[in-house]
Design a protein around this motif. Structure first.
Motif, PDB file in Angstrom:
ATOM      1  N   LYS A 125     -13.620   9.998  21.889  1.00 24.04           N
ATOM      2  CA  LYS A 125     -14.147  11.360  21.988  1.00 24.04           C
ATOM      3  C   LYS A 125     -13.068  12.387  21.626  1.00 24.04           C
ATOM      4  O   LYS A 125     -13.317  13.323  20.862  1.00 24.04           O
ATOM      5  N   ASN A 126     -11.862  12.202  22.155  1.00 28.00           N
ATOM      6  CA  ASN A 126     -10.786  13.159  21.939  1.00 28.00           C
ATOM      7  C   ASN A 126     -10.134  12.999  20.572  1.00 28.00           C
ATOM      8  O   ASN A 126      -9.786  13.985  19.923  1.00 28.00           O
ATOM      9  N   LYS A 127      -9.960  11.767  20.127  1.00 31.42           N
ATOM     10  CA  LYS A 127      -9.306  11.540  18.844  1.00 31.42           C
ATOM     11  C   LYS A 127     -10.150  12.030  17.680  1.00 31.42           C
ATOM     12  O   LYS A 127      -9.646  12.660  16.745  1.00 31.42           O
ATOM     13  N   TYR A 128     -11.447  11.736  17.736  1.00 30.72           N
ATOM     14  CA  TYR A 128     -12.318  12.041  16.598  1.00 30.72           C
ATOM     15  C   TYR A 128     -13.168  13.292  16.790  1.00 30.72           C
ATOM     16  O   TYR A 128     -13.948  13.652  15.917  1.00 30.72           O
ATOM     17  N   LYS A 129     -13.007  13.959  17.942  1.00 25.44           N
ATOM     18  CA  LYS A 129     -13.700  15.220  18.214  1.00 25.44           C
ATOM     19  C   LYS A 129     -15.220  15.079  18.107  1.00 25.44           C
ATOM     20  O   LYS A 129     -15.906  15.869  17.463  1.00 25.44           O
ATOM     21  N   VAL A 130     -15.736  14.038  18.763  1.00 20.49           N
ATOM     22  CA  VAL A 130     -17.180  13.819  18.792  1.00 20.49           C
ATOM     23  C   VAL A 130     -17.664  13.868  20.237  1.00 20.49           C
ATOM     24  O   VAL A 130     -16.912  13.602  21.174  1.00 20.49           O
ATOM     25  N   ASN A 131     -18.921  14.192  20.394  1.00 22.41           N
ATOM     26  CA  ASN A 131     -19.521  14.226  21.717  1.00 22.41           C
ATOM     27  C   ASN A 131     -20.115  12.860  22.043  1.00 22.41           C
ATOM     28  O   ASN A 131     -20.959  12.358  21.298  1.00 22.41           O
ATOM     29  N   LEU A 132     -19.665  12.244  23.123  1.00 23.04           N
ATOM     30  CA  LEU A 132     -20.177  10.941  23.548  1.00 23.04           C
ATOM     31  C   LEU A 132     -20.590  11.035  25.011  1.00 23.04           C
ATOM     32  O   LEU A 132     -19.809  11.497  25.848  1.00 23.04           O
ATOM     33  N   PRO A 133     -21.804  10.592  25.361  1.00 25.55           N
ATOM     34  CA  PRO A 133     -22.312  10.728  26.731  1.00 25.55           C
ATOM     35  C   PRO A 133     -21.736   9.659  27.666  1.00 25.55           C
ATOM     36  O   PRO A 133     -22.258   8.544  27.750  1.00 25.55           O
ATOM     37  N   ILE A 134     -20.675  10.000  28.353  1.00 25.95           N
ATOM     38  CA  ILE A 134     -19.967   9.028  29.191  1.00 25.95           C
ATOM     39  C   ILE A 134     -20.870   8.463  30.281  1.00 25.95           C
ATOM     40  O   ILE A 134     -20.912   7.243  30.498  1.00 25.95           O
ATOM     41  N   ASP A 135     -21.599   9.322  30.975  1.00 26.83           N
ATOM     42  CA  ASP A 135     -22.454   8.853  32.080  1.00 26.83           C
ATOM     43  C   ASP A 135     -23.545   7.910  31.575  1.00 26.83           C
ATOM     44  O   ASP A 135     -23.843   6.887  32.207  1.00 26.83           O
ATOM     45  N   THR A 136     -24.149   8.243  30.445  1.00 27.77           N
ATOM     46  CA  THR A 136     -25.218   7.405  29.883  1.00 27.77           C
ATOM     47  C   THR A 136     -24.687   6.025  29.502  1.00 27.77           C
ATOM     48  O   THR A 136     -25.303   4.995  29.810  1.00 27.77           O
ATOM     49  N   ILE A 137     -23.557   5.999  28.818  1.00 30.65           N
ATOM     50  CA  ILE A 137     -22.970   4.721  28.410  1.00 30.65           C
ATOM     51  C   ILE A 137     -22.574   3.905  29.637  1.00 30.65           C
ATOM     52  O   ILE A 137     -22.793   2.692  29.679  1.00 30.65           O
ATOM     53  N   THR A 138     -22.009   4.567  30.632  1.00 37.43           N
ATOM     54  CA  THR A 138     -21.594   3.866  31.859  1.00 37.43           C
ATOM     55  C   THR A 138     -22.788   3.217  32.548  1.00 37.43           C
ATOM     56  O   THR A 138     -22.727   2.063  32.985  1.00 37.43           O
ATOM     57  N   ARG A 139     -23.899   3.960  32.630  1.00 40.04           N
ATOM     58  CA  ARG A 139     -25.105   3.410  33.276  1.00 40.04           C
ATOM     59  C   ARG A 139     -25.634   2.200  32.515  1.00 40.04           C
ATOM     60  O   ARG A 139     -26.101   1.227  33.118  1.00 40.04           O
ATOM     61  N   LYS A 140     -25.581   2.253  31.197  1.00 42.22           N
ATOM     62  CA  LYS A 140     -26.096   1.145  30.394  1.00 42.22           C
ATOM     63  C   LYS A 140     -25.262  -0.130  30.573  1.00 42.22           C
ATOM     64  O   LYS A 140     -25.744  -1.230  30.268  1.00 42.22           O
ATOM     65  N   LEU A 141     -24.045   0.029  31.071  1.00 43.91           N
ATOM     66  CA  LEU A 141     -23.172  -1.127  31.267  1.00 43.91           C
ATOM     67  C   LEU A 141     -23.222  -1.672  32.690  1.00 43.91           C
ATOM     68  O   LEU A 141     -22.483  -2.597  33.025  1.00 43.91           O
ATOM     69  N   ASP A 142     -24.075  -1.111  33.514  1.00 43.22           N
ATOM     70  CA  ASP A 142     -24.245  -1.632  34.882  1.00 43.22           C
ATOM     71  C   ASP A 142     -24.639  -3.112  34.830  1.00 43.22           C
ATOM     72  O   ASP A 142     -25.562  -3.492  34.107  1.00 43.22           O
ATOM     73  N   GLY A 143     -23.946  -3.915  35.578  1.00 43.86           N
ATOM     74  CA  GLY A 143     -24.274  -5.340  35.655  1.00 43.86           C
ATOM     75  C   GLY A 143     -23.676  -6.180  34.547  1.00 43.86           C
ATOM     76  O   GLY A 143     -23.872  -7.408  34.531  1.00 43.86           O
ATOM     77  N   LYS A 144     -22.963  -5.544  33.610  1.00 42.81           N
ATOM     78  CA  LYS A 144     -22.358  -6.298  32.506  1.00 42.81           C
ATOM     79  C   LYS A 144     -21.069  -6.951  32.994  1.00 42.81           C
ATOM     80  O   LYS A 144     -20.070  -6.296  33.238  1.00 42.81           O
ATOM     81  N   ASN A 145     -21.102  -8.256  33.149  1.00 41.38           N
ATOM     82  CA  ASN A 145     -19.930  -9.015  33.616  1.00 41.38           C
ATOM     83  C   ASN A 145     -19.815 -10.321  32.841  1.00 41.38           C
ATOM     84  O   ASN A 145     -20.816 -11.015  32.661  1.00 41.38           O
ATOM     85  N   PRO A 146     -18.625 -10.676  32.365  1.00 45.08           N
ATOM     86  CA  PRO A 146     -17.416  -9.847  32.420  1.00 45.08           C
ATOM     87  C   PRO A 146     -17.520  -8.675  31.459  1.00 45.08           C
ATOM     88  O   PRO A 146     -18.194  -8.761  30.438  1.00 45.08           O
ATOM     89  N   LEU A 147     -16.837  -7.590  31.802  1.00 53.51           N
ATOM     90  CA  LEU A 147     -16.887  -6.375  30.986  1.00 53.51           C
ATOM     91  C   LEU A 147     -15.746  -6.375  29.979  1.00 53.51           C
ATOM     92  O   LEU A 147     -14.589  -6.546  30.341  1.00 53.51           O
ATOM     93  N   HIS A 148     -16.084  -6.158  28.706  1.00 52.92           N
ATOM     94  CA  HIS A 148     -15.071  -6.117  27.649  1.00 52.92           C
ATOM     95  C   HIS A 148     -15.220  -4.808  26.880  1.00 52.92           C
ATOM     96  O   HIS A 148     -16.321  -4.253  26.785  1.00 52.92           O
ATOM     97  N   TYR A 149     -14.122  -4.331  26.331  1.00 52.90           N
ATOM     98  CA  TYR A 149     -14.195  -3.059  25.615  1.00 52.90           C
ATOM     99  C   TYR A 149     -15.147  -3.112  24.419  1.00 52.90           C
ATOM    100  O   TYR A 149     -15.692  -2.089  23.992  1.00 52.90           O
ATOM    101  N   GLU A 150     -15.388  -4.327  23.888  1.00 50.79           N
ATOM    102  CA  GLU A 150     -16.333  -4.460  22.782  1.00 50.79           C
ATOM    103  C   GLU A 150     -17.743  -4.049  23.214  1.00 50.79           C
ATOM    104  O   GLU A 150     -18.518  -3.520  22.410  1.00 50.79           O
ATOM    105  N   HIS A 151     -18.079  -4.288  24.492  1.00 56.19           N
ATOM    106  CA  HIS A 151     -19.382  -3.864  25.000  1.00 56.19           C
ATOM    107  C   HIS A 151     -19.486  -2.336  24.971  1.00 56.19           C
ATOM    108  O   HIS A 151     -20.545  -1.772  24.671  1.00 56.19           O
ATOM    109  N   ILE A 152     -18.372  -1.669  25.299  1.00 56.49           N
ATOM    110  CA  ILE A 152     -18.340  -0.204  25.285  1.00 56.49           C
ATOM    111  C   ILE A 152     -18.455   0.294  23.850  1.00 56.49           C
ATOM    112  O   ILE A 152     -19.190   1.244  23.566  1.00 56.49           O
ATOM    113  N   LEU A 153     -17.750  -0.367  22.942  1.00 59.02           N
ATOM    114  CA  LEU A 153     -17.815   0.015  21.530  1.00 59.02           C
ATOM    115  C   LEU A 153     -19.229  -0.128  20.973  1.00 59.02           C
ATOM    116  O   LEU A 153     -19.672   0.691  20.159  1.00 59.02           O
ATOM    117  N   ASP A 154     -19.930  -1.173  21.386  1.00 56.18           N
ATOM    118  CA  ASP A 154     -21.314  -1.362  20.918  1.00 56.18           C
ATOM    119  C   ASP A 154     -22.149  -0.118  21.197  1.00 56.18           C
ATOM    120  O   ASP A 154     -22.899   0.353  20.327  1.00 56.18           O
TER     121      ASP A 154
END
Length: 261
Positions: free
Chosen positions: A86-115
């Motif tokens: 968000k800060n490097k590329y100056k884009v708006n990304l919905p942190i709360d929405t992405i976080t909610r979509k990752l509920d229950g994702k175990n094990p958690l990997h940064y690739e899941h966040i990138l998806d």
């Protein structure tokens, strides 16, 4: 090196979606998260092998407290990955929405966040998304009372600035967001940068100052950037932008203002 150069320097290899710097940061955050999970597993083994239960302390209390910590740090891990892009590329990304979509994702990997980040980009590159947002915000600066005209090389926007007046000092006040978005739009139009150029930052600072002005903000302000010569503010709220020629004024009006009231 400006932000556009940084975007152009990005090399994606082996079909990876992010550059080397991004990957290094993501892997460092992943390593910290993995370390916490490993510690949690060791703590569980220790608690199972050393049961304690009295009026001051119990294994259940310790485990519950650590689970709460894990929950908070999980959100922190996700947020830190998103904030980097968000800060490097100056884009708006919905942190709360992405976080909610990752509920229950175990094990958690940064690739899941990138998806989910790339889902939000909708097929655009980071730079394309940033440009889209710059133009979108610029198109929102007009009020229903605004009128946009192009005469020769000048683009004028009426009723753009609603001044706050302190004694005889004028500042942008409630028009702060509009001027900020206009200056970022002009910066991108000039050189492709999605951040405000230095000359606009300086002028923006003077316009926002509610105390003694170092310059006369109602005099013609030289900009001297590519495509843009100068800009002038008026007490009646009008802003007049002087481009190098009429074609640039028309182009900015069409692509960044999209005036059709």
């Amino acid at each position: 090196m400006n932000l556009l150069d940084k975007f152009e320097d990005i090399v994606i290899q082996n079909k990876e979606r992010i550059d080397y710097e991004d990957k290094e940061i993501c892997e460092e955050l992943q390593q910290s998260w993995n370390g916490l999970i490993q510690y949690k597993e060791k703590l569980e083994v220790f608690l199972n092998n050393n049961p304690v239960n009295n009026i001051f302390y119990s294994n259940a209390v310790v485990y519950k407290s650590f689970q709460s910590l894990i929950h908070d740090k999980r959100k922190s891990f996700i947020s830190k990955v998103i904030y980097h892009f968000k800060n490097k590329y100056k884009v708006n990304l919905p942190i709360d929405t992405i976080t909610r979509k990752l509920d229950g994702k175990n094990p958690l990997h940064y690739e899941h966040i990138l998806d989910l980040i790339f889902d939000e980009l909708g097929g655009m590159t980071f730079y394309e998304r940033a440009v889209s947002e710059v133009k979108s915000r610029c198109r929102q600066i007009l009020s229903r009372n605004s009128e946009v005209k192009v005469i020769k090389n000048k683009l004028s926007i009426s009723n753009l600035v609603y001044w706050s007046i302190w004694g005889n000092i004028y500042s942008v006040g409630y028009s702060d967001t509009s001027i900020n978005n206009l200056f970022i739009g002009l910066s991108h139009f000039s050189c492709g940068n999605v951040e405000m150029l230095g000359r606009f930052k300086t002028l923006y600072k003077h316009l926002s100052d509610r105390y003694k002005k170092e310059i006369d903000i109602f005099s013609l302000q030289n900009i001297g950037e590519e495509k843009i010569d100068s800009i002038k503010f008026y007490k009646n709220g009008k802003v007049e932008i002087h481009f190098e020629d009429k074609s640039y004024a028309e182009q900015f009006k069409k692509e960044y203002i999209n005036y059709n009231f």
